[in-house]
Scaffold this motif. Sequence first.
Motif, PDB file in Angstrom:
ATOM      1  N   LEU A 283      16.585   9.304 -10.990  1.00  0.00           N
ATOM      2  CA  LEU A 283      16.237   9.340  -9.556  1.00  0.00           C
ATOM      3  C   LEU A 283      14.949  10.130  -9.330  1.00  0.00           C
ATOM      4  O   LEU A 283      14.079   9.727  -8.558  1.00  0.00           O
ATOM      5  N   PHE A 284      14.847  11.265 -10.019  1.00  0.00           N
ATOM      6  CA  PHE A 284      13.643  12.099  -9.904  1.00  0.00           C
ATOM      7  C   PHE A 284      12.412  11.332 -10.389  1.00  0.00           C
ATOM      8  O   PHE A 284      11.368  11.308  -9.716  1.00  0.00           O
ATOM      9  N   LEU A 285      12.534  10.689 -11.560  1.00  0.00           N
ATOM     10  CA  LEU A 285      11.397   9.962 -12.132  1.00  0.00           C
ATOM     11  C   LEU A 285      11.018   8.763 -11.264  1.00  0.00           C
ATOM     12  O   LEU A 285       9.843   8.409 -11.160  1.00  0.00           O
ATOM     13  N   GLN A 286      12.023   8.136 -10.630  1.00  0.00           N
ATOM     14  CA  GLN A 286      11.737   7.045  -9.689  1.00  0.00           C
ATOM     15  C   GLN A 286      10.917   7.570  -8.506  1.00  0.00           C
ATOM     16  O   GLN A 286       9.960   6.936  -8.063  1.00  0.00           O
ATOM     17  N   SER A 287      11.279   8.773  -8.010  1.00  0.00           N
ATOM     18  CA  SER A 287      10.545   9.347  -6.868  1.00  0.00           C
ATOM     19  C   SER A 287       9.118   9.697  -7.272  1.00  0.00           C
ATOM     20  O   SER A 287       8.186   9.571  -6.470  1.00  0.00           O
ATOM     21  N   VAL A 288       8.914  10.133  -8.517  1.00  0.00           N
ATOM     22  CA  VAL A 288       7.563  10.446  -9.018  1.00  0.00           C
ATOM     23  C   VAL A 288       6.733   9.155  -9.083  1.00  0.00           C
ATOM     24  O   VAL A 288       5.568   9.123  -8.673  1.00  0.00           O
ATOM     25  N   PHE A 289       7.362   8.073  -9.596  1.00  0.00           N
ATOM     26  CA  PHE A 289       6.671   6.769  -9.643  1.00  0.00           C
ATOM     27  C   PHE A 289       6.308   6.335  -8.230  1.00  0.00           C
ATOM     28  O   PHE A 289       5.168   5.951  -7.945  1.00  0.00           O
ATOM     29  N   ASP A 290       7.291   6.421  -7.357  1.00  0.00           N
ATOM     30  CA  ASP A 290       7.146   5.977  -5.969  1.00  0.00           C
ATOM     31  C   ASP A 290       5.974   6.679  -5.275  1.00  0.00           C
ATOM     32  O   ASP A 290       5.166   6.054  -4.581  1.00  0.00           O
ATOM     33  N   LYS A 294       0.592   3.929  -5.007  1.00  0.00           N
ATOM     34  CA  LYS A 294      -0.010   3.923  -3.668  1.00  0.00           C
ATOM     35  C   LYS A 294      -0.062   2.522  -3.060  1.00  0.00           C
ATOM     36  O   LYS A 294       0.135   2.338  -1.859  1.00  0.00           O
ATOM     37  N   ASP A 295      -0.378   1.494  -3.892  1.00  0.00           N
ATOM     38  CA  ASP A 295      -0.541   0.145  -3.341  1.00  0.00           C
ATOM     39  C   ASP A 295       0.764  -0.643  -3.326  1.00  0.00           C
ATOM     40  O   ASP A 295       0.786  -1.820  -2.974  1.00  0.00           O
ATOM     41  N   ARG A 296       1.872   0.012  -3.731  1.00  0.00           N
ATOM     42  CA  ARG A 296       3.208  -0.597  -3.672  1.00  0.00           C
ATOM     43  C   ARG A 296       3.296  -1.930  -4.430  1.00  0.00           C
ATOM     44  O   ARG A 296       3.957  -2.870  -3.982  1.00  0.00           O
ATOM     45  N   ASP A 297       2.621  -2.028  -5.590  1.00  0.00           N
ATOM     46  CA  ASP A 297       2.695  -3.268  -6.377  1.00  0.00           C
ATOM     47  C   ASP A 297       3.684  -3.138  -7.528  1.00  0.00           C
ATOM     48  O   ASP A 297       3.742  -3.999  -8.407  1.00  0.00           O
ATOM     49  N   CYS A 298       4.482  -2.050  -7.521  1.00  0.00           N
ATOM     50  CA  CYS A 298       5.521  -1.818  -8.553  1.00  0.00           C
ATOM     51  C   CYS A 298       4.923  -1.693  -9.955  1.00  0.00           C
ATOM     52  O   CYS A 298       5.568  -2.030 -10.956  1.00  0.00           O
ATOM     53  N   ALA A 299       3.672  -1.243 -10.013  1.00  0.00           N
ATOM     54  CA  ALA A 299       3.012  -0.960 -11.296  1.00  0.00           C
ATOM     55  C   ALA A 299       2.027   0.181 -11.064  1.00  0.00           C
ATOM     56  O   ALA A 299       1.614   0.428  -9.930  1.00  0.00           O
ATOM     57  N   LEU A 300       1.680   0.874 -12.153  1.00  0.00           N
ATOM     58  CA  LEU A 300       0.741   1.996 -12.040  1.00  0.00           C
ATOM     59  C   LEU A 300      -0.607   1.595 -12.627  1.00  0.00           C
ATOM     60  O   LEU A 300      -0.719   1.325 -13.831  1.00  0.00           O
ATOM     61  N   SER A 301      -1.617   1.548 -11.768  1.00  0.00           N
ATOM     62  CA  SER A 301      -2.979   1.268 -12.241  1.00  0.00           C
ATOM     63  C   SER A 301      -3.447   2.462 -13.074  1.00  0.00           C
ATOM     64  O   SER A 301      -2.842   3.542 -13.002  1.00  0.00           O
ATOM     65  N   PRO A 302      -4.519   2.324 -13.857  1.00  0.00           N
ATOM     66  CA  PRO A 302      -5.020   3.471 -14.644  1.00  0.00           C
ATOM     67  C   PRO A 302      -5.292   4.701 -13.772  1.00  0.00           C
ATOM     68  O   PRO A 302      -5.020   5.828 -14.177  1.00  0.00           O
ATOM     69  N   GLU A 303      -5.791   4.483 -12.538  1.00  0.00           N
ATOM     70  CA  GLU A 303      -6.082   5.606 -11.630  1.00  0.00           C
ATOM     71  C   GLU A 303      -4.780   6.264 -11.165  1.00  0.00           C
ATOM     72  O   GLU A 303      -4.686   7.488 -11.093  1.00  0.00           O
ATOM     73  N   LEU A 592      11.626   0.674  -1.331  1.00  0.00           N
ATOM     74  CA  LEU A 592      10.263   1.019  -0.907  1.00  0.00           C
ATOM     75  C   LEU A 592      10.021   0.729   0.571  1.00  0.00           C
ATOM     76  O   LEU A 592       9.202   1.364   1.208  1.00  0.00           O
ATOM     77  N   LYS A 593      10.766  -0.241   1.121  1.00  0.00           N
ATOM     78  CA  LYS A 593      10.487  -0.704   2.489  1.00  0.00           C
ATOM     79  C   LYS A 593      10.450   0.398   3.544  1.00  0.00           C
ATOM     80  O   LYS A 593       9.551   0.414   4.363  1.00  0.00           O
TER      81      LYS A 593
END
Length: 595
Positions: A283-290, A294-303, A592-593
């Motif tokens: 749950l904690f790691l999900q909140s860190v990802f969340d 920023k762009d809510r595309d369910c992936a982390l860009s390099p930035e 996320l909604k």
Amino acid sequence: MSDFRPSQVPYRAEEITIPADVTPERVPTHIVDYSDAEQTDEQLFQEISKANVICIVYAVNNKKSIEKVISHWIPLINENTDKDSRVPLILVGNKSDLVEHSSMETILPIMNQYSEIETCVECSAKNLKNISELFYYAQKAVLHPTGPLYCPEKKAMKSLCVKALTRIFKVSDLDNDGILNDNELNFFQRTCFNTPLEPQALEDVKNVVRKNLTDGVCDNGLSLKGFLFLHTLFIQRGRHETTWTVLRRFGYDDDLELNQDYLFPPLKIPPDCTTELNHNAYLFLQSVFDKHDKDRDCALSPEELADLFDVFPYMPWGPDVNNTVCTNEQGWITYQGYLSQWTLTTYLDVQRCLEYLGYLGYSIIAEQESHAAGITVTRAKKIDLQKKQTQRSVFRCNVFGDIGSGKSGFLQAFLGSNLMRQKTVKEEHKSYYAISTTYVYGQEKYLLLHEVFPDFDYLSDADLACDIVCLVYDVSNPYSFEYCAKVFKQYFMDSKTPCMMIAAKSDLPEVKQMYGCSPLEFCRKHKMPPPQSFTCNTAAAPSRDIYTKLTTMAMYPHVSQADLKSSTFWLRASVGATVFAVLGFAMYRVLLKPR
């Protein structure tokens, strides 16, 4: 009431210890006096080397006594202490009962000249004025030193202090919007000082920042600049214990490095047990990802990934991670891939996982005693075998095969990468691990594939320890199967570890294997399932059915050979896998909604 103060003062007072329970900081204080009339220089140097803080006493009514502070005592102390870790000094102006004026005007230039001088106290040993204050400041100089935090010459915080407080700000900024709102400030206050801020006190703090900084308060929240300004103010006003309380709560030691005890809390792992993240840690790691997606595309860009790891002293994930877990079409780590990498780290190197959780501030934000609270140590595998059931969520499959047999392709196919996409991966970015989720009887499980280097004579215990073995041979190479047969006979024929034979590159013409019997006969003879045809040379993502089978065999190593051959067994095991995979992604979208 009689006065017990002696009329004849001895050259040197006896050593005394002030007990912890009568001091504000609850720390025992050992006081050692020195007199050159009774002691040698050698004895003095020894005491200096042992001291945590030194009080230099001068007489306020004696100019020569004040001059001796800079001509004799400070140089002598500095000569006998390490330049990089100077002992804090307290200047003590004694005999204040004999004069009407203060010596502070004379002392202030000395304090400005020597950064190791923490403070100056004027007192009277005769009428006990400021004596208890003197020892309070001496304790404070040791427990809450100014030196590591602040540079008086520059009138600014030192870079290490700024770096530590910046990390603390980022960890406390729960929505990653660059400001600490009232809720975040209250959580921070409660975390560090066990008490929330009253609304008026909160407003007063922000008003102080507003008056001094134009961009210290943004959208009614405290910016990083404002946060750093507040701590500079605390230090300048002699309230550095406030800053030290914050630093220590977030794991920092006296050198402003993260404490080893904070990063690596004790965790007992008995033999034959594995380590997994528990529900709270996920749950904690999900909140860190969340907060970083920023762009809510369910992936982390390099930035976004760099921003997430900004609270680390180094970048923990290299380019190989993008070939260890699931990524999107741009090659960015997806939500599922992100959780998979954390799962892999926890399984393979739990100490590193604890360290990483420490950098993210897990125990503080999740309000746990230590990061170890986020780890589940599974029960011994032999007990699972005895009870014929397991509570584990992560299963390890070691993949064996000769050079060129298709092992790497088998690992990458698990991540949805077909042969064409695999060819774009640079050699130095390749990974010997692949981890993702599979669904068995509707339960989400992690399957961890590990490609074992094909050096038959040097297989370590780690190469052999797993939940299931995968033996991969190339159907188009007549000499490929022999290696699999040798590995099985040498290492796994008498073990209880289930094995699966993979007939890789099945899109190519199959040739007869130059071995005593065919792969199918070999599997029958050794009570293994028949060889499973596999190819990653597909237009779309390769089939995942084989990975569900592997996970099922790992979960149920006691299942009979007859069951393994039954198509209804595999159908029951894999039912709902697709539905659950889609649901898992949809659920994340729903979560996320509201944001």
